[in-house]
Write a protein that holds these residues in place. Sequence first.
Motif, mmCIF file in Angstrom:
data_model
loop_
_atom_site.group_PDB
_atom_site.id
_atom_site.type_symbol
_atom_site.label_atom_id
_atom_site.label_comp_id
_atom_site.label_asym_id
_atom_site.label_seq_id
_atom_site.Cartn_x
_atom_site.Cartn_y
_atom_site.Cartn_z
ATOM 1 N N ALA A 30 26.844 1.871 14.351
ATOM 2 C CA ALA A 30 27.241 1.722 12.945
ATOM 3 C C ALA A 30 28.231 0.568 12.795
ATOM 4 N N VAL A 72 28.590 7.478 7.211
ATOM 5 C CA VAL A 72 28.223 6.556 8.294
ATOM 6 C C VAL A 72 26.709 6.572 8.486
ATOM 7 N N LEU A 79 24.346 3.375 7.888
ATOM 8 C CA LEU A 79 23.549 2.833 8.991
ATOM 9 C C LEU A 79 22.070 2.832 8.614
#
Lengths: 174, 243
Positions: B134, B98, B102
């Motif tokens: 995100a 993640v 991002l």
Amino acid sequence: MLKPGDAAPAFDLPCAFDDKLSHLSLSGIRSEMVVLFFYPRDFSFICPTEVIGFHKARAAFNAEHTSIVGVSVDDAESHRRWARELGSLGFPLLADAGGNLARKYGVFDDAEGTALRATFILDARRVVLYAVASPVNVGRSVSETLRVVRALRSGKLCPADWVPGADASPADPD
Amino acid sequence: MAALDPQAKRRTFERLANVREIVFGIQDGVLTTAGVLAGLSGAVAQRSQVILAALASTAAGALSMGAGAYLGTRAETRILRSEMRRVREESQGQPYVVQESLLAALAKEGLSREAGYRIVQLLSAAPQALYNTAEEKIYGLAGATFGNPLSDGLLMGVAFLLGALVPLLPFMLVASLRLGLIAGLATTAIVLFAVGYAFEGRLSDQRYPAVAGLRFLAIAMGAAAIGYVIGLLIAPLGAVPAG
């Protein structure tokens, strides 16, 4: 990607080490073995776990007369700032801007414009003894790299999951 | 200095999200009913038959459009919520992925890698903020994406009904079939222009809102004209054979 038995391509590239910018060449490394590890980018969230892992294990690698060198496509100044961010590193980070060295080792990812997560162990003649690459989203195992260095330096035939102190197997034709 | 009121702004955005249902409902109600009136006026001689058919079409259309909007929004919302839940479960098992994704999304928007790294690192101190950001940056999913099935359905149905009354009322009030049709089409044209002018022109700050009104009118009236022509073409099929 280079394989065991291939001669390791030489390099002479800018690097960051000990909060200074300098150059490092393969021929200038005096240790018996070299762990050359490529990683995708500075300032990322998977790479630091590996880089810090190598930093923490540097004494164990030193004890095996093995140098550690990290490589990415970032420039040397980026390496220096990132090393500061991580709290200084006990090995140099090579600046392979453009990815030429990664291409020579066969580990450049054209789609991403970065190196793959690849590790090479070179012997005293700078011949590749071990080569492994893992997906960009999976960090490599520093302890496994150290285990392989120790196994290679043992000079013995080492079975699966061999660890120092375990008996090495005699040559097994199967 | 006037402070920005994020809650008020958010409510405004949520209200504006319903413009689609209102415009779609009015336009479809006006257009369908005008098409029915124009088509049947060409095919059927009796005014009462045309009115009955248009009323039936209006009732069926309003219910169908309302139910369709309700079911559509409900299905969309459920799928999106389920997908968001799945994405969040996957993300919580792979925080590094993640963070990396991002970081890549922020870099794509023009931030330097180092600046993006620091922002993601700060967000990582509050996992809820990290995952919310995100989801929005990586997947384009956000809370405002979700519609309300009930309000969407009601708005669509009522808007269709109001739109349908625009050509229908003048048609019912004027005794002559031909004059009633002309009156219905005239009010239709005025309302369609007004909807285009207001929603497409003024609310979206177009330089020439009248152009938006005319475009809206041209599309809608074009469809009605085609309906009338089709009515004329199929009229012979309804003729009772002699003998």
